[in-house]
Design a protein around this motif. Structure first.
Motif, PDB file in Angstrom:
ATOM      1  N   LEU A 211      65.190 -23.277  70.391  1.00  0.00           N
ATOM      2  CA  LEU A 211      65.852 -22.370  68.911  1.00  0.00           C
ATOM      3  C   LEU A 211      65.223 -23.070  67.643  1.00  0.00           C
ATOM      4  N   ARG A 212      65.644 -24.385  67.662  1.00  0.00           N
ATOM      5  CA  ARG A 212      65.428 -25.038  66.345  1.00  0.00           C
ATOM      6  C   ARG A 212      63.620 -24.859  65.964  1.00  0.00           C
ATOM      7  N   TRP A 213      62.797 -24.653  67.111  1.00  0.00           N
ATOM      8  CA  TRP A 213      61.316 -24.500  66.914  1.00  0.00           C
ATOM      9  C   TRP A 213      61.234 -23.348  66.159  1.00  0.00           C
ATOM     10  N   LEU A 214      61.785 -22.227  66.665  1.00  0.00           N
ATOM     11  CA  LEU A 214      61.775 -20.983  66.162  1.00  0.00           C
ATOM     12  C   LEU A 214      62.273 -20.930  64.598  1.00  0.00           C
ATOM     13  N   ARG A 215      63.228 -21.473  64.392  1.00  0.00           N
ATOM     14  CA  ARG A 215      63.748 -21.584  62.982  1.00  0.00           C
ATOM     15  C   ARG A 215      63.029 -22.340  61.925  1.00  0.00           C
TER      16      ARG A 215
END
Length: 234
Positions: A34-38
């Motif tokens: 999720l952090r990679w997406l953000r």
């Protein structure tokens, strides 16, 4: 042709020791994904929001198959931390039971009817993943009607609202299944992998697993772009 938006396919998010079907992502790995997406300016959304967006650039569809209980306990809190939403596809006739279709895998509890109501009331899109999770291409027409149509009717009564999305168990889909999903009133349906049937009732998705570190996610993102260039060239 415009680039198709990315749709990610998850199943279960929880700690594990064995997972022969590779359907489970550890919570810490999911958090990093999720952090990679953000970090890339992307926002995870439900299929409902993705399809309604006039311009889906910057949006990524987040989908969760089977409706495991860990969706409520682990996925929803993580999504809220990032301001994301998602779509969960539940096996309507197996609510409160476990994943009996994964004979060689660990038993995983499924969401209950109350869980489904709660996530729907919280704004999470709930879609159908059939009544009993069979490989739809192997069942007769009468059984197929129940798996597709009756599951939608039951789920709409449960969530007290429309159910627009369907997801094919095992990604097993052909022309007969697409036609019946459309006739049952679903606005769209998700398949697995690259597109083999055109139209909104067999949308391709990208599998995400516990091995998908940042470099692997990046590689899958590039592959999606290459695939779309090939689609656009047809």
């Amino acid at each position: 042709m415009a680039t198709e938006p990315v749709i990610l396919m998850y199943h279960s998010v929880e700690p594990y020791t064995e997972d022969p079907y590779r359907v489970t992502v550890r919570p810490e790995r999911f958090e990093r994904q999720l952090r990679w997406l953000r970090r890339r300016g992307l926002r995870g959304v439900s299929m409902r929001e993705l399809r309604a967006a006039p311009d889906p650039r910057g949006l990524v569809g987040l989908t969760f198959d089977d409706g495991y209980a860990d969706f409520v306990a682990r996925v929803v809190p993580a999504l809220r931390r990032y301001g994301f939403t998602a779509t969960v596809y539940v096996v309507t006739g197996e609510l409160g039971n476990h994943n009996a279709w994964d004979a060689a895998g660990p038993r995983k509890p499924l969401m209950t009817a109350d869980d489904v109501r709660r996530v729907a009331d919280a704004g999470i899109e709930v879609g159908s993943h059939s009544l009993t999770h069979p490989r739809l291409t192997t069942v007769d027409d009468a059984a197929l009607q129940d798996e597709i149509g009756a599951s939608r009717i039951a789920l709409q009564e449960l969530v007290r609202g429309p159910v627009d999305g369907f997801c094919y168990p095992y990604g097993a889909v052909g022309g007969r299944e697409v036609a019946m999903v459309s006739a049952a009133g679903y606005a769209y349906a998700c398949a697995v992998g690259a597109r083999s049937i055109d139209g909104p009732h067999a949308l391709p998705r990208t599998y995400i697993g516990d091995r998908d570190s940042s470099p692997r996610l990046h590689a899958k993102w590039i592959r999606h772009g290459l695939r779309n260039r090939k689609v656009g060239a047809r």
